[in-house]
Write an enzyme that holds these catalytic residues in place. Structure first.
Site, PDB file in Angstrom:
ATOM      1  N   HIS A   1       2.286   1.580   2.174  1.00  0.00           N
ATOM      2  CA  HIS A   1       2.369   1.211   3.515  1.00  0.00           C
ATOM      3  C   HIS A   1       3.980   0.876   3.939  1.00  0.00           C
ATOM      4  O   HIS A   1       4.168  -0.091   3.472  1.00  0.00           O
ATOM      5  CB  HIS A   1       1.384   0.258   4.005  1.00  0.00           C
TER       6      HIS A   1
ATOM      7  N   HIS B   1      -8.572   6.141   6.883  1.00  0.00           N
ATOM      8  CA  HIS B   1      -7.306   5.678   7.482  1.00  0.00           C
ATOM      9  C   HIS B   1      -6.577   4.768   6.378  1.00  0.00           C
ATOM     10  O   HIS B   1      -7.293   3.702   6.078  1.00  0.00           O
ATOM     11  CB  HIS B   1      -7.338   4.929   8.912  1.00  0.00           C
TER      12      HIS B   1
END
Length: 254
Positions: free
Chosen positions: A149, A103
């Site tokens: 991100h 992840h």
């Protein structure tokens, strides 16, 4: 009414263990290294264990029932085999397996301010991770694609660098397929660019369904040393781009 199962002391083996012990010991009730090796091969499926390794496990001493019982639950007999070799049936469809999944595979630290890099991706693949997640965003000039991100202070890394590292390290730890999940925050033009980037980088090892919908997942054994990318809309965006060009050409010719 249910009765509580009988508790055995540490040194008292239950009937099932006694039965196994007597099956693999000699007439005098002693289990030698040779007997123990037969047990390890036939019962615990440690088919490659040698006589020398078995001797080392029991420190070159024979076992009685009590010491055999203690061995079964001791450090020399871990619940999982130390071998990393595949021993399950790997011929079933992909959906039949648990998959070692990453992840935010590109982050070197926290999700708010750390650097993005291909180094964590390489490390994950070396550990046998089979699913790599990449969050893809337009770069500052909006003409290429970065991995980061989004909406945070993380520093980006170029998508192409991540893809090249995945290609190089995908099958270092395992020959079974790698799935790349792409969290897509791109414009249609950049989606098309990513589709071309992925197909050109991975070439023949990229799994491409032969139809728009799959009735069943492909069998794992047929996906060895292959890669799959998600979402599939990157593929459709490439088709959409071509269709737009054809429509524009028609307008110009009218």
């Amino acid at each position: 009414m249910f009765s509580k199962p009988k508790k055995h002391s540490v040194s008292e083996a239950p009937p099932e263990i006694k039965e196994i012990y007597h099956r693999y010991s000699d007439e005098g009730g002693i289990m030698t290294a040779s007997h123990l090796r037969s047990f390890l091969i036939e019962v615990q499926k440690e088919e490659k264990i040698t006589e020398e390794e078995t001797q080392a496990i029991i420190d070159h001493r024979d076992l009685n029932l009590e010491s055999f019982f203690k061995f079964l639950f001791g450090d020399n007999n871990p619940p999982l085999l130390p071998s990393t070799e595949v021993h399950q049936d790997m011929s079933l469809p992909l959906s039949h397996y648990y998959i070692f999944t990453g992840h935010n595979s590109y982050l070197t630290g926290n999700q708010l301010s750390s650097d993005c890099s291909d180094a964590p991706i390489i490390e994950a693949l070396q550990r046998g991770v089979r699913v790599i997640e990449l969050d893809i965003w337009p770069n500052d000039s909006k003409d290429d694609v970065d991995v980061l991100h989004g909406m945070t202070l993380t520093t980006p890394v170029a998508l192409i660098k991540c893809l090249l590292s995945i290609k190089e390290y995908a099958f270092v730890a395992s020959e079974y397929p790698v799935v790349i999940t792409l969290e897509d925050h791109l414009t249609p033009d950049l989606q098309a660019k990513v589709a071309q980037m992925v197909t050109q980088t991975f070439g023949d090892i990229l799994f491409c369904p032969t139809s728009e919908t799959l009735k069943d997942f492909p069998h794992l054994i047929h996906l060895k040393k292959g890669l799959s990318s998600q979402p599939s809309r990157l593929r459709s965006s490439l088709k959409l781009k071509k269709k737009r060009k054809r429509r524009n050409h028609r307008r110009e010719s009218l």
